[in-house]
Motif scaffolding. Structure first.
Motif, short mmCIF file in Angstrom:
data_model
loop_
_atom_site.label_atom_id
_atom_site.label_comp_id
_atom_site.label_asym_id
_atom_site.label_seq_id
_atom_site.Cartn_x
_atom_site.Cartn_y
_atom_site.Cartn_z
N GLY A 226 0.73 -1.38 0.07
CA GLY A 226 0.06 0.11 0.09
C GLY A 226 0.86 1.21 0.15
O GLY A 226 0.63 2.14 -0.81
N LEU A 227 1.91 1.32 0.98
CA LEU A 227 2.70 2.28 0.83
C LEU A 227 3.63 2.60 -0.60
O LEU A 227 3.50 3.76 -1.14
CB LEU A 227 3.76 2.26 1.97
CG LEU A 227 3.35 2.26 3.44
CD1 LEU A 227 4.35 2.15 4.32
CD2 LEU A 227 2.45 3.49 3.79
N VAL A 228 4.16 1.63 -1.22
CA VAL A 228 4.68 1.70 -2.34
C VAL A 228 3.94 2.32 -3.51
O VAL A 228 4.05 3.22 -4.38
CB VAL A 228 5.37 0.26 -2.85
CG1 VAL A 228 5.90 0.48 -4.08
CG2 VAL A 228 6.43 0.06 -1.82
N PHE A 229 2.45 1.64 -3.65
CA PHE A 229 1.56 2.16 -4.56
C PHE A 229 1.14 3.53 -4.35
O PHE A 229 0.95 4.31 -5.22
CB PHE A 229 0.31 1.10 -4.50
CG PHE A 229 0.45 0.03 -5.38
CD1 PHE A 229 0.40 -0.03 -6.64
CD2 PHE A 229 0.81 -1.16 -4.80
CE1 PHE A 229 0.56 -1.01 -7.58
CE2 PHE A 229 0.77 -2.51 -5.53
CZ PHE A 229 0.73 -2.52 -6.97
N THR A 232 3.88 5.99 -5.53
CA THR A 232 3.90 5.95 -7.10
C THR A 232 2.69 6.69 -7.61
O THR A 232 2.56 7.41 -8.67
CB THR A 232 3.69 4.48 -7.82
OG1 THR A 232 2.35 3.67 -7.34
CG2 THR A 232 4.93 3.65 -7.48
N GLN A 233 1.24 6.51 -6.83
CA GLN A 233 0.23 7.31 -7.06
C GLN A 233 0.25 8.84 -7.18
O GLN A 233 -0.21 9.62 -8.07
CB GLN A 233 -0.96 6.96 -6.58
CG GLN A 233 -1.64 5.51 -6.75
CD GLN A 233 -1.88 5.39 -8.35
OE1 GLN A 233 -2.58 5.99 -8.96
NE2 GLN A 233 -1.28 4.39 -8.91
N HIS A 237 -1.04 11.41 -9.79
CA HIS A 237 -2.08 12.27 -9.40
C HIS A 237 -1.99 13.49 -8.42
O HIS A 237 -2.82 14.05 -8.09
CB HIS A 237 -3.25 11.35 -8.69
CG HIS A 237 -3.70 10.01 -9.67
ND1 HIS A 237 -4.45 10.31 -10.87
CD2 HIS A 237 -3.38 8.72 -9.76
CE1 HIS A 237 -4.42 9.12 -11.49
NE2 HIS A 237 -4.02 8.32 -10.76
N GLY A 238 -0.46 13.31 -7.87
CA GLY A 238 -0.15 14.20 -6.77
C GLY A 238 -0.54 13.82 -5.25
O GLY A 238 -1.41 12.88 -5.18
N TRP A 239 0.19 14.32 -4.18
CA TRP A 239 0.16 13.81 -2.92
C TRP A 239 -1.11 14.09 -2.28
O TRP A 239 -1.71 13.14 -1.35
CB TRP A 239 1.29 14.63 -2.19
CG TRP A 239 2.54 14.14 -2.48
CD1 TRP A 239 3.48 14.94 -3.00
CD2 TRP A 239 3.32 12.82 -2.16
NE1 TRP A 239 4.80 13.91 -3.32
CE2 TRP A 239 4.68 12.93 -2.70
CE3 TRP A 239 2.88 11.58 -1.27
CZ2 TRP A 239 5.17 11.82 -2.43
CZ3 TRP A 239 3.85 10.85 -1.04
CH2 TRP A 239 5.09 10.67 -1.73
N ALA A 240 -2.09 14.87 -2.75
CA ALA A 240 -3.14 15.16 -2.12
C ALA A 240 -4.67 14.44 -2.76
O ALA A 240 -5.63 14.59 -2.28
CB ALA A 240 -3.33 16.82 -2.05
N SER A 241 -4.15 13.92 -3.72
CA SER A 241 -4.98 13.08 -4.60
C SER A 241 -5.92 11.91 -3.76
O SER A 241 -5.20 11.20 -2.79
CB SER A 241 -4.68 12.29 -5.94
OG SER A 241 -3.86 11.39 -5.35
N THR A 242 -6.90 11.45 -4.07
CA THR A 242 -7.77 10.27 -3.24
C THR A 242 -6.95 9.09 -3.28
O THR A 242 -6.84 8.67 -2.58
CB THR A 242 -9.14 10.33 -3.79
OG1 THR A 242 -9.75 11.61 -3.56
CG2 THR A 242 -9.81 9.13 -3.06
N PHE A 427 11.42 8.09 -4.71
CA PHE A 427 12.32 8.87 -5.78
C PHE A 427 11.85 9.12 -7.35
O PHE A 427 12.10 9.96 -7.77
CB PHE A 427 13.80 8.22 -5.70
CG PHE A 427 14.24 8.18 -4.35
CD1 PHE A 427 14.03 9.27 -3.46
CD2 PHE A 427 15.21 7.21 -4.13
CE1 PHE A 427 14.87 9.19 -2.39
CE2 PHE A 427 15.95 7.15 -2.73
CZ PHE A 427 15.65 8.19 -1.64
N THR A 428 11.04 8.15 -7.53
CA THR A 428 10.47 8.23 -9.02
C THR A 428 9.25 9.34 -9.02
O THR A 428 9.41 10.24 -9.99
CB THR A 428 9.71 6.83 -9.50
OG1 THR A 428 10.71 5.71 -9.55
CG2 THR A 428 9.07 6.95 -10.85
N THR A 429 8.59 9.55 -7.97
CA THR A 429 7.69 10.50 -7.87
C THR A 429 8.58 11.91 -7.76
O THR A 429 8.11 12.95 -8.54
CB THR A 429 6.98 10.51 -6.62
OG1 THR A 429 6.18 9.18 -6.70
CG2 THR A 429 5.92 11.50 -6.42
#
Length: 493
Positions: A226-229, A232-233, A237-242, A427-429
């Motif tokens: 869950g943390l890894v996904f 990557t999200q 979609h941005g850190w504040a996205s659902t 780091f990818t984000t």
């Protein structure tokens, strides 16, 4: 992984060990297996630029070739150790080797990114069974004395040098054969290992309570996944996205549930006193941050060397070797320091030195010289990481009960892999966001300049993560040189 407790009511004799007569052949087999597992983390990194072009993988998704392996390996390593002990070490070793070879074949023949990522996850799953089985065979074959020390010295050298072998072999195969052979090469190695293991290694297993902690295993896998996904999200979609928040919350809730389950379990996957000790906790945090910097951060160094500086795969692999050499030198220094001043000094200095090395790497530019801009940072980074690695692993065994020593050692290795998986995703984000921001403010910039902007942001954040270790060590570590394990800990995966 658990370690059998010897019966101290009578002296240990070689007749108690079914592999005693062939112990040096067993050591060679174990060393080969360990080399396979270790080099597979770096061999694919060198091949990744070519694989990305062939399979049409996007910049935002290519990290899964590294993340999938590290995440599956780290999340299942403790369970793999339990299975090896309870089901049989030889049996687990052989099944792990077969599965690793099959997953390697799938990856080598992959026709798209999804197939490659699935194969890498499969490699991680079977590596989580293979690596602790190999270590358990070694532990039960060499139980005491100078021979045990020599055996574990060989094992540790393989663990440290395997990364360098992966860099060179990956570069050679990618440049002169095909990147697919960076995965396919595992097949003949596995076949050879199986052929010599079957007649030489004798079976052994633990006795007593052999129940598995299935709920704990499921929860820790969901939590880390869950943390890894979630990370990557954030890139998409941005850190504040659902999407981002949902995955991260699910991951944190699953890990919290894992703690509750372990507290109540009579046969926990991880006895909680191991990570919650004030001495061991900094070692585990240090191991995780080292994994993030080493596995996640240096992946972008490979991209810089090949994409921006135009190095061939083989040359870029050779150009990364000073990092491994510096780690090896610093690890020897750290081992000496621990016997003289204890683990706190190298564990405090190491993160600062490693962070400085990453900061030096932020000086890179499109036209930078490898010798002037890259090499100094590599050497300083390696020296810092080496100073952290040895005391972090050794401090993990301070105050651990005999029957949990294997679990404690496996936990350090698991945290390093998990740190690599989480770090690579994070780091990818950071990389994608930095590229987007730089391109937005510099619309006429050269494409390589945009790439470098992403790389330098990654190095800067990796340095910040490493720097966090220093105050934690200063505040918590109380272990002295007399507390260190007499025979030291085993090498890292």
């Amino acid at each position: 992984m658990t370690v059998e407790v010897q019966d101290t009511s009578r002296p240990y004799t070689s007749s108690d060990n079914p592999n005693h007569e062939r112990r040096w052949l067993v050591l060679c087999i174990v060393a080969l297996a360990q080399l396979t597992v270790v080099l597979d983390a770096t061999i694919v990194s060198i091949a990744l630029p070519q694989a990305q072009a062939t399979l049409g993988i996007s910049d935002g998704d290519r990290h899964w070739a590294v993340t999938a392996y590290a995440l599956a390996f780290g999340a299942l390593l403790l369970l793999g150790g339990r299975i090896a002990d309870f089901w049989g070490r030889k049996r687990s070793f052989m099944v792990g080797m077969v599965g690793f070879a099959v997953a390697s074949a799938v990856g080598g023949l992959a026709q798209n990114g999804l197939q490659l990522f699935a194969a890498r996850a499969g490699q991680g799953v079977f590596a989580a069974l293979l690596a602790p089985a190999a270590l358990a065979i070694l532990t039960t074959t060499f139980r005491e004395g100078a021979e045990r020390a020599r055996a574990f010295a060989v094992y540790g050298a393989i663990s440290g040098g395997g990364a360098a072998v992966g860099l060179l072999l990956g570069g050679f195969l990618t440049q002169y054969v095909d990147w697919r052979w960076c995965l396919l090469v595992n097949i003949p190695v596995a076949l050879f290992a199986l052929a010599v293991t079957a007649p030489i290694v004798r079976e052994s297993k633990a006795h007593g309570d052999t129940r598995y902690d299935v709920p704990g295993t499921i929860l820790v896998a969901i939590g880390l996944g869950g943390l890894v996904f979630g990370f990557t999200q954030a890139e998409k979609h941005g850190w504040a996205s659902t999407e981002t928040i949902s995955f991260i919350v699910v991951g944190l809730l699953a890990l919290a549930a894992f703690v509750v389950v372990e507290q109540r379990s009579s046969h926990p996957l991880l006895p909680l006193y191991v990570p919650w000790d004030r001495n061991r906790a900094p070692g585990l945090v240090g191991s995780m941050m080292v994994g993030a910097a080493l596995i996640g951060g240096t992946l972008y160094l490979t991209f810089y060397l090949q994409i921006v500086l135009g190095m061939s795969p083989f040359v870029s692999g050779a150009a990364s070797l000073p990092l491994t050499a510096a780690i090896t030198v610093a690890a020897g220094i750290a081992a000496q320091l621990m016997t003289r001043v204890g683990p706190k000094v190298p564990m405090t200095i190491g993160p600062v030195v490693a962070a400085l090395g990453l900061i030096l790497l932020t000086r890179i530019d499109v036209g930078s010289s490898y010798v002037a801009a890259v090499l100094p940072g590599l050497i300083v980074l390696g020296l810092g990481l080496g100073l952290v690695l040895v005391p972090a692993q050794n401090i993990a065994l301070v105050g651990v009960e005999d029957h949990d020593a294997g679990a404690a050692s496996a936990l350090v290795n698991a945290t390093m892999q998990i740190g690599g998986a989480l770090g690579t995703a994070l780091f990818t984000t950071i990389y994608v966001s930095a590229k987007s921001s730089f391109a937005g403010t510099n619309p006429d910039a050269h494409p390589f300049a945009v790439e470098v902007a992403g790389y330098t942001d990654v190095f800067l954040w990796a340095a910040a993560l490493l720097a966090v270790v220093c105050p934690i060590v200063l505040a918590l570590v109380r272990a002295r040189k007399a507390d260190m394990p007499a025979e030291g800990a085993v090498g890292m995966h």
